[in-house]
Design a protein around this motif. Structure first.
Motif, mmCIF file in Angstrom:
data_model
loop_
_atom_site.group_PDB
_atom_site.id
_atom_site.type_symbol
_atom_site.label_atom_id
_atom_site.label_comp_id
_atom_site.label_asym_id
_atom_site.label_seq_id
_atom_site.Cartn_x
_atom_site.Cartn_y
_atom_site.Cartn_z
ATOM 1 N N GLN A 1 11.029 -17.689 2.504
ATOM 2 C CA GLN A 1 11.447 -16.445 3.147
ATOM 3 C C GLN A 1 12.193 -15.524 2.200
ATOM 4 O O GLN A 1 13.041 -15.968 1.424
ATOM 5 N N GLY A 2 11.876 -14.247 2.278
ATOM 6 C CA GLY A 2 12.644 -13.233 1.573
ATOM 7 C C GLY A 2 12.466 -11.931 2.313
ATOM 8 O O GLY A 2 11.340 -11.556 2.656
ATOM 9 N N HIS A 3 13.542 -11.242 2.600
ATOM 10 C CA HIS A 3 13.463 -10.003 3.375
ATOM 11 C C HIS A 3 13.822 -8.813 2.499
ATOM 12 O O HIS A 3 14.506 -8.949 1.485
ATOM 13 N N MET A 4 13.357 -7.640 2.909
ATOM 14 C CA MET A 4 13.773 -6.425 2.210
ATOM 15 C C MET A 4 13.909 -5.280 3.201
ATOM 16 O O MET A 4 13.289 -5.284 4.271
ATOM 17 N N ALA A 5 14.751 -4.320 2.852
ATOM 18 C CA ALA A 5 14.903 -3.102 3.655
ATOM 19 C C ALA A 5 14.202 -1.972 2.929
ATOM 20 O O ALA A 5 14.177 -1.936 1.691
ATOM 21 N N ALA A 6 13.606 -1.069 3.670
ATOM 22 C CA ALA A 6 12.892 0.053 3.063
ATOM 23 C C ALA A 6 13.076 1.292 3.924
ATOM 24 O O ALA A 6 13.163 1.202 5.149
ATOM 25 N N VAL A 7 13.135 2.437 3.266
ATOM 26 C CA VAL A 7 13.236 3.704 3.993
ATOM 27 C C VAL A 7 11.834 4.265 4.192
ATOM 28 O O VAL A 7 11.042 4.298 3.250
ATOM 29 N N VAL A 8 11.536 4.679 5.413
ATOM 30 C CA VAL A 8 10.238 5.315 5.667
ATOM 31 C C VAL A 8 10.389 6.377 6.752
ATOM 32 O O VAL A 8 11.140 6.204 7.715
ATOM 33 N N ASP A 9 9.694 7.474 6.555
ATOM 34 C CA ASP A 9 9.511 8.480 7.603
ATOM 35 C C ASP A 9 8.077 8.315 8.073
ATOM 36 O O ASP A 9 7.139 8.713 7.367
ATOM 37 N N VAL A 10 7.888 7.684 9.230
ATOM 38 C CA VAL A 10 6.527 7.340 9.664
ATOM 39 C C VAL A 10 5.661 8.571 9.920
ATOM 40 O O VAL A 10 4.433 8.476 9.939
ATOM 41 N N SER A 11 6.294 9.729 10.104
ATOM 42 C CA SER A 11 5.505 10.935 10.378
ATOM 43 C C SER A 11 4.954 11.567 9.095
ATOM 44 O O SER A 11 4.209 12.542 9.145
ATOM 45 N N SER A 12 5.324 11.009 7.935
ATOM 46 C CA SER A 12 4.878 11.549 6.644
ATOM 47 C C SER A 12 3.895 10.593 5.980
ATOM 48 O O SER A 12 4.245 9.447 5.658
ATOM 49 N N LYS A 13 2.670 11.053 5.754
ATOM 50 C CA LYS A 13 1.652 10.204 5.126
ATOM 51 C C LYS A 13 2.113 9.729 3.750
ATOM 52 O O LYS A 13 1.912 8.570 3.364
ATOM 53 N N GLU A 14 2.748 10.616 3.014
ATOM 54 C CA GLU A 14 3.227 10.296 1.668
ATOM 55 C C GLU A 14 4.268 9.168 1.714
ATOM 56 O O GLU A 14 4.226 8.222 0.922
ATOM 57 N N SER A 15 5.205 9.270 2.658
ATOM 58 C CA SER A 15 6.255 8.265 2.809
ATOM 59 C C SER A 15 5.667 6.906 3.216
ATOM 60 O O SER A 15 6.048 5.858 2.683
ATOM 61 N N VAL A 16 4.702 6.931 4.126
ATOM 62 C CA VAL A 16 4.049 5.707 4.588
ATOM 63 C C VAL A 16 3.270 5.053 3.442
ATOM 64 O O VAL A 16 3.357 3.840 3.220
ATOM 65 N N LYS A 17 2.542 5.880 2.701
ATOM 66 C CA LYS A 17 1.738 5.365 1.579
ATOM 67 C C LYS A 17 2.641 4.710 0.530
ATOM 68 O O LYS A 17 2.352 3.635 -0.002
ATOM 69 N N LYS A 18 3.762 5.368 0.254
ATOM 70 C CA LYS A 18 4.721 4.856 -0.726
ATOM 71 C C LYS A 18 5.230 3.475 -0.306
ATOM 72 O O LYS A 18 5.326 2.550 -1.116
ATOM 73 N N LEU A 19 5.540 3.340 0.976
ATOM 74 C CA LEU A 19 6.034 2.066 1.499
ATOM 75 C C LEU A 19 4.967 0.981 1.378
ATOM 76 O O LEU A 19 5.229 -0.109 0.863
ATOM 77 N N VAL A 20 3.766 1.268 1.875
ATOM 78 C CA VAL A 20 2.733 0.227 1.951
ATOM 79 C C VAL A 20 2.252 -0.195 0.557
ATOM 80 O O VAL A 20 1.902 -1.361 0.346
ATOM 81 N N THR A 21 2.272 0.724 -0.422
ATOM 82 C CA THR A 21 1.864 0.338 -1.781
ATOM 83 C C THR A 21 2.963 -0.442 -2.516
ATOM 84 O O THR A 21 2.679 -1.130 -3.488
ATOM 85 N N ARG A 22 4.186 -0.363 -2.022
ATOM 86 C CA ARG A 22 5.305 -1.093 -2.642
ATOM 87 C C ARG A 22 5.308 -2.575 -2.288
ATOM 88 O O ARG A 22 5.943 -3.378 -2.962
#
Length: 251
Positions: A60-81
């Motif tokens: 197990q390992g957890h992480m916190a991430a910032v995302v604005d789900v209404s922004s495609k760019e923000s979502v893409k950045k999260l999912v590629t990380r």
């Protein structure tokens, strides 16, 4: 496999994980062995959730991430990380209540952008990642609402967004099943969360009187259903909407 560790070694992504139902989902996923990415628009809230998660089970390992789900760019950045998550729970949501006759257009737009478009963007990005890496299975759960089915005074934008989420989920289930990806909706009723804390007490009392089980629900009770839908215990369930309402608006 015991119920306590149904999600060992699975990476899970939860949007809106910083509070309310999203936080309860993160806690339940972690308790069953999942590694959790706690994503929220508030970095502080996401970190708060993350530090409280169980992390002593295998790998197990957890992480916190910032995302604005209404922004495609923000979502893409999260999912590629992150690695493609085998479980995703769309719990990010907002309300901006007003009666239809007085609702501002931007309040309508903002709720649709976060609740409906946000669910679309996350579902699309996670599904694309799972298909691209050839994952044999995945489970995407979206938190809708019973008001998407029955409507609610002062919530024309919220009800419309949550009705949309059900249509999105059913369609995604049809399209993604051939890739082994299941998509389901959970429809909470009146749940005690930061969102309902703003509601006047007399309204809460009126709500409770409408619920056959006679009380508000707890975020953990919604989280339990989300974890069931995340696990192989629900492997033959897709395109479904499960009501977690205490019997509110039966039939």
């Amino acid at each position: 496999m015991t119920a306590a560790t149904r999600l060992i070694s699975r990476l899970t992504l939860v949007t809106g994980g910083g509070s309310g139902i999203g936080r309860a989902v993160c806690q339940r996923l972690a308790s069953e062995g999942a590694s959790v990415v706690v994503a929220d628009i508030s970095e502080e809230s996401a970190n708060e959730t993350m530090v409280g998660l169980q992390n002593d089970l295998r790998g197990q390992g957890h992480m916190a991430a910032v995302v604005d789900v209404s922004s495609k760019e923000s979502v893409k950045k999260l999912v590629t990380r992150i690695q493609p998550p085998s479980v995703c729970v769309n719990a990010a949501g907002i309300t901006q209540d007003h009666f239809l006759l007085n609702m501002e257009e931007d309040h309508f737009d903002r709720v649709i952008q976060v609740n409906l478009k946000g669910s679309f963007l996350i579902t699309q990005a996670v599904a694309q990642a799972l298909v691209a890496c050839g994952a044999p299975k995945g489970s995407i759960i979206t938190v809708g609402s019973i008001v998407g089915k029955v409507g609610n005074l002062g919530q024309v934008n919220y009800a419309a967004s949550k009705a949309g989420v059900e249509g999105l989920t059913k369609t995604a289930a049809k399209e993604l099943s051939r890739f082994g990806i299941r998509c389901n909706c959970v429809l909470p009723g009146f749940i005690s969360t930061p969102m309902t804390e703003k509601v006047p007490e007399k309204v809460i009392d009126k709500m409770k009187s409408l619920v056959p089980l006679g009380r508000m629900g707890e975020p953990e009770e919604v989280a339990d259903v989300c974890v069931f839908l995340s696990s192989d215990d629900s492997r033959y369930i897709t395109g479904s909407s499960i009501e977690v309402t205490g019997g509110l608006f039966i039939g």
